[in-house]
Design an enzyme around this catalytic site. Structure first.
Site, PDB file in Angstrom:
ATOM      1  N   MET A 222       0.931  -1.176   0.104  1.00 46.40           N
ATOM      2  CA  MET A 222      -0.157   0.044  -0.063  1.00 46.40           C
ATOM      3  C   MET A 222       0.911   1.123  -0.004  1.00 46.40           C
ATOM      4  SD  MET A 222      -3.213   0.345  -0.528  1.00 46.40           S
ATOM      5  CE  MET A 222      -4.296  -0.470   0.123  1.00 46.40           C
TER       6      MET A 222
ATOM      7  N   GLY B 231       3.302  -1.173  -5.120  1.00 41.15           N
ATOM      8  CA  GLY B 231       4.379  -2.430  -4.928  1.00 41.15           C
ATOM      9  C   GLY B 231       4.719  -2.817  -6.500  1.00 41.15           C
TER      10      GLY B 231
ATOM     11  N   GLU C 129      11.731  -6.661  -4.972  1.00 40.68           N
ATOM     12  CA  GLU C 129      11.282  -6.220  -3.749  1.00 40.68           C
ATOM     13  C   GLU C 129      10.417  -7.689  -2.742  1.00 40.68           C
ATOM     14  OE1 GLU C 129       8.057  -3.447  -4.379  1.00 40.68           O
ATOM     15  OE2 GLU C 129       9.595  -1.758  -4.307  1.00 40.68           O
TER      16      GLU C 129
ATOM     17  N   THR D 116      14.709   2.082 -19.006  1.00 40.36           N
ATOM     18  CA  THR D 116      14.028   2.995 -19.123  1.00 40.36           C
ATOM     19  C   THR D 116      14.452   4.512 -18.972  1.00 40.36           C
ATOM     20  OG1 THR D 116      13.158   2.441 -16.878  1.00 40.36           O
ATOM     21  CG2 THR D 116      12.037   1.511 -18.801  1.00 40.36           C
TER      22      THR D 116
ATOM     23  N   GLY E 188      12.885   7.814 -18.525  1.00 32.43           N
ATOM     24  CA  GLY E 188      11.915   8.796 -18.316  1.00 32.43           C
ATOM     25  C   GLY E 188      11.329   9.313 -19.591  1.00 32.43           C
TER      26      GLY E 188
ATOM     27  N   GLY F 162      12.580   8.353 -23.061  1.00 34.78           N
ATOM     28  CA  GLY F 162      12.266   7.232 -23.699  1.00 34.78           C
ATOM     29  C   GLY F 162      12.821   5.850 -22.972  1.00 34.78           C
TER      30      GLY F 162
ATOM     31  N   THR G 100       5.740   7.862 -10.244  1.00 36.82           N
ATOM     32  CA  THR G 100       5.949   6.676  -9.374  1.00 36.82           C
ATOM     33  C   THR G 100       5.143   5.457 -10.279  1.00 36.82           C
ATOM     34  OG1 THR G 100       5.305   8.026  -7.457  1.00 36.82           O
ATOM     35  CG2 THR G 100       5.195   5.678  -7.392  1.00 36.82           C
TER      36      THR G 100
ATOM     37  N   ASP H   3       6.776   0.210 -13.816  1.00 37.76           N
ATOM     38  CA  ASP H   3       6.108  -0.922 -13.642  1.00 37.76           C
ATOM     39  C   ASP H   3       5.269  -0.757 -14.647  1.00 37.76           C
ATOM     40  OD1 ASP H   3       7.421  -1.326 -11.268  1.00 37.76           O
ATOM     41  OD2 ASP H   3       6.168  -0.160 -10.155  1.00 37.76           O
TER      42      ASP H   3
ATOM     43  N   GLY I  31      -0.369   8.813  -8.370  1.00 37.25           N
ATOM     44  CA  GLY I  31      -0.631   7.519  -7.877  1.00 37.25           C
ATOM     45  C   GLY I  31      -0.028   6.551  -8.744  1.00 37.25           C
TER      46      GLY I  31
HETATM   47  O1  RIB Z   1       7.694   1.267  -8.629  1.00 33.17           O
HETATM   48  C1  RIB Z   1       6.788   2.126  -7.799  1.00 33.17           C
HETATM   49  C2  RIB Z   1       6.515   1.307  -6.593  1.00 33.17           C
HETATM   50  O2  RIB Z   1       7.768   1.453  -5.988  1.00 33.17           O
HETATM   51  C3  RIB Z   1       5.482   1.889  -5.525  1.00 33.17           C
HETATM   52  O3  RIB Z   1       4.275   1.716  -5.841  1.00 33.17           O
HETATM   53  C4  RIB Z   1       5.920   1.575  -4.169  1.00 33.17           C
HETATM   54  O4  RIB Z   1       4.965   0.478  -3.705  1.00 33.17           O
HETATM   55  C5  RIB Z   1       7.133   0.886  -4.350  1.00 33.17           C
HETATM   56  O5  RIB Z   1       7.208  -0.577  -4.249  1.00 33.17           O
END
Ligand code: RIB
Length: 290
Positions: A10, A37, A137, A205, A207, A210, A233, A237, A272
């Site tokens: 979270m 995450g 992670e 990557t 930013g 490109g 953020t 991912d 987010g």
């Molecule tokens: O890559 C972004 C993510 O890194 C965030 O959502 C945070 O949870 C961290 O894991």
């Protein structure tokens, strides 16, 4: 099927115009709690693009865990293999966003409990996957176990080496692509003795600049979408999740990177990690409007 083995956090996000110095208090602009995450972000990015996704991970037996399970279900992600653990807290990330960038501290909580034994217990699921997505992670030995299983079944793997950790050189032949950001790529490259074999696996990557990869030793650059970034953020991912989607649909690497760069461009336009991730029709509309 795309399978993600990874973190579920979270995100506790603070927006500020000023970064506090050590020992200083500043007044922030706003605060919100949203799903994040790296593992789950990649799963949601792929699922929003309309492909079947399975998530293997752990949350705690707490409110965040319950909220997150519902969130994954809402995105049609297969959560049969997401465990809710008693006596553990769901992972969190404390994120400060300022100056169009972010700083993140992750407290892994239940993500630490993704053990090699747990990964082994999902062998069949891994072997049924077309692409497996991994990040740093969760415990290293669990990533290693997942790679071993994937290699046995010739399952394609994307490793997103974030947060940065060295990649043992003997993992390389079990990984199809590695998706570091620029800083991670530099560290990887200097740590690797066998640079020749690392290079063709790297998709970097960068930013607003490109994405870059190397084809037959030549640098290929895919330009970023021209957008106003609100929050970066989860952009990496989104790129990794979308890349897996395009590759799983048989697109060549260049077109797959173009598709994924576009998805990442969408993702930075909202606050987010997951809010800006596009659907397939968002991407199609963008192509039509060009
Ligand atoms: O890559 C972004 C993510 O890194 C965030 O959502 C945070 O949870 C961290 O894991």
């Amino acid at each position: 099927m795309i399978t993600v083995i990874g973190s579920i956090n979270m995100d506790l996000v603070t927006i500020t115009k000023k970064e506090p110095a050590l020992g200083e208090t500043v007044m922030g602009e706003s605060f919100f709690t949203v799903p994040g995450g790296k593992g789950a972000n990649q799963a949601v990015a792929a699922a929003k693009l309309g492909v079947p996704v399975k998530m293997i991970g752990c949350v705690g037996y707490d409110l965040f865990g319950e909220q997150y399970i519902n969130h994954l279900k809402d995105h049609q992600i297969d959560i049969e293999h997401v465990r809710r653990l008693k006596n553990e807290k769901t992972g969190i990330a404390s994120i400060t966003v300022w100056n169009n960038d972010n700083k993140i501290i992750v407290v892994p909580g239940a993500n630490k409990r993704i053990t090699p034994e747990m990964v082994e217990s999902h062998r069949e699921e891994i072997l049924k996957s077309s692409w497996l997505l991994l990040q740093f992670e969760i415990p290293l030995e669990s990533i290693e176990k997942a790679l071993e299983i994937a290699a046995e079944g010739n399952v394609n793997v994307i490793l997103n080496p974030a947060p940065y950790h060295e990649i043992p050189e003997n993992w390389l032949d079990k990984i199809t692509y590695i998706t570091p950001n620029e800083a991670e790529a530099k560290q990887l490259f200097s740590a690797f003795a066998n640079k020749e074999s690392l290079l063709p696996k790297l998709i970097i990557t960068k930013g607003k600049d490109g994405v870059e990869y190397f084809s037959k030793g030549e640098r290929v650059t895919i330009p970023a979408l021209n957008v106003e970034a609100v929050d970066t953020t989860g952009a990496g991912d989104t790129f990794t999740g979308a890349l897996a989607v395009a590759l799983s649909e048989g697109l060549p690497l260049k077109e797959s990177c173009q598709f994924a760069v576009k998805a990442a461009g969408f993702s930075v336009t909202k606050l987010g990690a997951q809010a800006g991730m596009p659907s397939r029709s968002d991407l199609n509309k963008e192509t039509e409007n060009r």
